[in-house]
Design an enzyme around this catalytic site. Structure first.
Site, short mmCIF file in Angstrom:
data_model
loop_
_atom_site.label_atom_id
_atom_site.label_comp_id
_atom_site.label_asym_id
_atom_site.label_seq_id
_atom_site.Cartn_x
_atom_site.Cartn_y
_atom_site.Cartn_z
CB CYS A 20 -2.30 20.70 -46.16
SG CYS A 20 -1.07 20.76 -45.06
NE ARG A 29 -4.93 23.11 -51.07
CZ ARG A 29 -5.38 24.16 -51.16
NH1 ARG A 29 -6.08 24.64 -52.14
NH2 ARG A 29 -5.67 24.63 -49.84
CD1 TRP A 82 4.81 23.83 -48.13
CD2 TRP A 82 3.84 24.88 -46.45
NE1 TRP A 82 5.46 25.04 -48.11
CE2 TRP A 82 4.94 25.60 -47.05
CE3 TRP A 82 3.22 25.47 -45.27
CZ2 TRP A 82 5.33 26.90 -46.37
CZ3 TRP A 82 3.61 26.42 -44.83
CH2 TRP A 82 4.80 27.02 -45.41
CG ASN A 86 -5.41 23.03 -45.58
OD1 ASN A 86 -4.38 23.66 -45.56
ND2 ASN A 86 -6.20 23.63 -46.75
N GLY A 87 -4.51 23.89 -42.43
CA GLY A 87 -4.95 25.11 -41.58
C GLY A 87 -3.79 25.02 -40.33
CD GLU A 144 6.17 38.39 -60.39
OE1 GLU A 144 6.28 38.64 -59.17
OE2 GLU A 144 5.82 37.32 -60.55
CE LYS A 184 7.29 33.98 -60.30
NZ LYS A 184 6.11 34.88 -60.03
CD GLU A 192 8.16 32.14 -57.09
OE1 GLU A 192 7.60 31.83 -56.00
OE2 GLU A 192 7.44 32.94 -58.09
CG HIS A 198 21.00 55.52 -53.30
ND1 HIS A 198 21.29 56.78 -52.85
CD2 HIS A 198 20.11 55.84 -54.27
CE1 HIS A 198 20.90 57.79 -53.46
NE2 HIS A 198 20.31 57.20 -54.47
CE LYS A 245 -0.73 29.03 -57.84
NZ LYS A 245 0.28 30.15 -58.58
C1 F6R Z 1 4.89 33.78 -56.38
C2 F6R Z 1 3.71 33.62 -55.90
C3 F6R Z 1 3.33 34.07 -54.31
C4 F6R Z 1 2.03 34.25 -54.44
C5 F6R Z 1 1.57 35.15 -52.80
C6 F6R Z 1 0.19 35.48 -52.96
O1 F6R Z 1 5.05 33.24 -57.67
O2 F6R Z 1 2.85 32.87 -56.48
O3 F6R Z 1 4.36 35.29 -54.32
O4 F6R Z 1 1.68 35.67 -55.44
O5 F6R Z 1 1.73 33.99 -52.06
O6 F6R Z 1 -0.73 34.66 -53.31
P1 F6R Z 1 -2.13 35.07 -53.80
O7 F6R Z 1 -2.12 35.64 -55.07
O8 F6R Z 1 -2.84 33.69 -54.20
O9 F6R Z 1 -2.84 35.81 -52.62
#
Ligand code: F6R
Length: 609
Positions: A2, A27, A75, A101-102, A482, A486, A489, A505, A604
């Site tokens: 949010c 956000r 969100w 937000n929260g 990773e 990527k 997502e 396994h 984000k």
């Molecule tokens: C994936 C991504 C998330 C963040 C995770 C932690 O691309 O961005 O997996 O890495 O939500 O976020 P931060 O680094 O802001 O604590």
């Protein structure tokens, strides 16, 4: 999770609010809404969907002319994605609205109480409870009513409130979710993030937990929820507009992938003393003794940041010889963890706002650990909770899928590892050698980025496949995780990352004709073993895409496609190996027609647990 923007001043508020809201869309973006006070009357527009849809809705409704207003991009947490659940939420007595937000944890109990007091709710959100509670406690002073309401609330919030009965007042407050007040010339812009403020003013202050700010056109007053005055720390915002604009790129993610050489230079700048073979980390130097004597390091994070932490773990054990573990913050915080004397806990986070990471750090701190942070956003909640730390300095990351923050996290953790190693056992020459390699990384990334068209062609060959594997060993096992994350997502393709040896396994059963398997097969200690794993996949019909070291012609015979990276010492190899994987995910998402910067269901910064 949010985004909030609010404005009070002498200019038309709507364009300022909408411009800010667009900058905060990363956000959360499932619904949006805006409210303004016009001639003492509230006017509200809300819609399901993106901010651009809100803009259209406001155009249709017309008449949003005024100089005081607030808005929100959502969100969803409590309640589905519907117009009724979109913010702002209005009370039923005094003409006031709230954006939030929260998460309000005791919202059910408060809702029961307020319903008994005769309030009628129209949404399923926890936010509506705040507006009704403020309304219930309102006795002609909005600031006091907000303070009183927040004394009853448990959970996390950043809120902004306006009321028909006080047409020259905006009240904002924070606990747990970020909120800044930008100070302009006779005007104030409040937002969840500096990105919504910077085009109007560079002067701002961040609210601390439990701060309440009453803002009028004549000035502002900061207090806590018990009405004790608080003096805010006004500072100059450190970002500039260029950093938060696309600058000719089609997506922020691509821009941020290509920014990595520059970001890495910024991360390392002034921190490497190659002549004396030492790392200079001003942020943690006060704790150099504790780091030298540390008996254990616990790295805690979520998502991509956890993958960076896992790479940090390999380096801390391998190079600094300190026992290290990595922990999902969400598990660590509830696990009753054992923290022995000499334990250093390091929270790794881009946003510095991830709720679980913040809680894990607090838990470790309470149990006596030295609490450090490897954080990007300066002054964020986690950064403020730490005893000391290392900032990434990679600039704002706006694309929801983390890229430059990942390489920044790995680089910052590696520098911290070398800082510790040098004090514990490493010679100045060995450290200088490593730092020289570090210095060469940005140019090597540039070389990989030049191959982006080749990565695109390779990716597009496999674009119709619904299941992918990502495999690596040692330092590049987390890189494989990773790469899979990527791809998942932003392209919504199912992908699994794992240590290459783990495949036998169980997961090997998944391999069928044409299944793409991405191997990180750079030259290193386990190269031969990775080659054996490649053979196992090939013999079952899998199609192998290898990330290999430049000059390795031999590998071409065993795989379908090769993406080359320059040679580099193993501990630094993930910083290079991840670049083609980021590009693959990007090109896959684009080829499938997805909104790369706003992937479905994601936001984000995850400020709820
Ligand atoms: C994936 C991504 C998330 C963040 C995770 C932690 O691309 O961005 O997996 O890495 O939500 O976020 P931060 O680094 O802001 O604590």
């Amino acid at each position: 999770m949010c985004g909030i923007v609010a404005y009070i001043g002498h200019r038309q508020a709507k364009p300022i609010l909408l411009e800010g809201l667009k900058r905060l869309e990363y956000r959360g973006y499932d619904s949006a809404g805006l409210a303004m006070l016009i001639d003492g009357k509230l006017k509200i527009g809300r819609t399901v969907g993106r901010v651009s849809m809100l803009e259209e809705r406001l155009e249709q409704l017309g008449g949003f002319d005024g100089t005081l207003g607030l808005c929100h991009t959502r969100w969803a947490t409590h309640g589905g994605v519907t117009e009724l659940n979109a913010h702002p939420h209005r009370d039923d007595r005094h003409g006031l609205v709230v954006v939030h937000n929260g998460i309000i944890e005791n919202y059910a109990a408060l809702k029961t109480y307020l319903t008994e007091r005769g309030h009628t709710f129209t949404s399923d959100t926890d936010t509506e409870v705040i507006s009704m509670l403020i309304s219930e406690l309102y006795e002609g002073d909005l600031e006091k009513a907000v303070q009183a309401a927040l004394r009853e609330v448990t959970g996390a919030y950043a809120i902004a409130v306006i009321c028909e009965k006080e047409p020259d007042t905006l009240v904002v407050a924070r606990k747990g979710s970020p909120l800044l007040v930008g100070i302009g010339n006779g005007e104030y812009i409040v937002a969840s993030d500096a990105a919504a403020i910077i085009s109007h003013t560079g002067q701002a202050f961040m609210l601390d937990d439990y701060n309440v700010v009453k803002i009028t056109r004549a000035g502002f007053r900061t207090s806590d929820i018990h009405n004790t005055p608080v003096t805010p720390k006004v500072t100059q915002l450190e970002i500039d507009l260029e950093q938060i604009e696309l600058g000719g790129y089609p997506h922020f993610m691509l821009k941020e992938i290509f920014e990595q050489p520059k970001a890495l230079r910024a991360c390392c700048s002034g921190r490497m003393d190659i002549r004396d073979g030492r790392v200079v980390l001003g942020g943690v130097s006060t704790y150099a003794k504790e780091l030298t004597r540390a008996r254990r390091v616990i790295l805690t994070a979520q998502g991509t940041a956890l993958h960076a932490a896992m790479i940090g773990r390999y380096l801390l054990e391998d190079v600094a010889k300190v026992p290290t573990q990595t922990e999902y913050a969400s598990e660590f915080r509830y696990r009753n963890p054992v923290i022995e004397e000499g334990t250093v806990v390091i929270a790794v986070s881009q946003s510095g706002e991830t709720a679980d990471t913040l809680a894990a750090l607090k838990e470790a701190k309470e149990r006596g650990a030295l609490a450090l942070g490897v954080i990007n956003v300066v002054g964020s909640s986690i950064a403020r909770e730490t005893d000391a730390g290392v900032y990434l300095r990679v600039g704002p990351e706006i694309g929801v899928a983390s890229t430059k923050a990942f390489t920044g996290q790995v680089a910052a953790l590696s520098l911290l590892g070398l800082f510790m190693a040098r004090r514990r056992l490493m010679s100045a020459d060995a450290c200088a050698e490593m730092l020289r390699e570090f210095e060469a990384l940005p140019a090597k990334i540039e070389r990989i980025l030049e191959q982006a068209p080749h990565v695109k062609r390779v990716t597009e060959r496999y674009i119709d496949r619904e299941n992918w594997l990502f495999l690596g060993r040692g330092y590049n096992y987390p890189t494989a995780l990773e790469g899979a994350l990527k791809l998942k997502e932003i392209s919504y393709i199912h992908a699994e990352g794992m240590p290459a040896a783990e495949m036998k396994h169980g997961p090997i059963a998944l391999i069928n004709e044409g299944m793409p398997a991405v191997f990180i097969a750079n030259k290193g200690r386990q190269y031969e073993k990775v080659m054996s794993n490649i053979a196992e996949v090939r013999s079952r019909g899998g199609h192998v895409i290898a990330v290999a070291t430049e000059g390795d012609e031999h590998i071409k015979k065993y795989v379908q496609d090769v993406l080359y990276i320059p040679d580099v010492p193993e501990p630094l190899s993930p910083i290079l190996a991840v670049i083609p994987l980021q590009l693959m995910a990007y090109y896959a998402a684009v080829a499938r027609g997805h909104d790369v910067d706003k992937p479905r269901n994601l936001a984000k910064s995850v400020t709820v647990e």
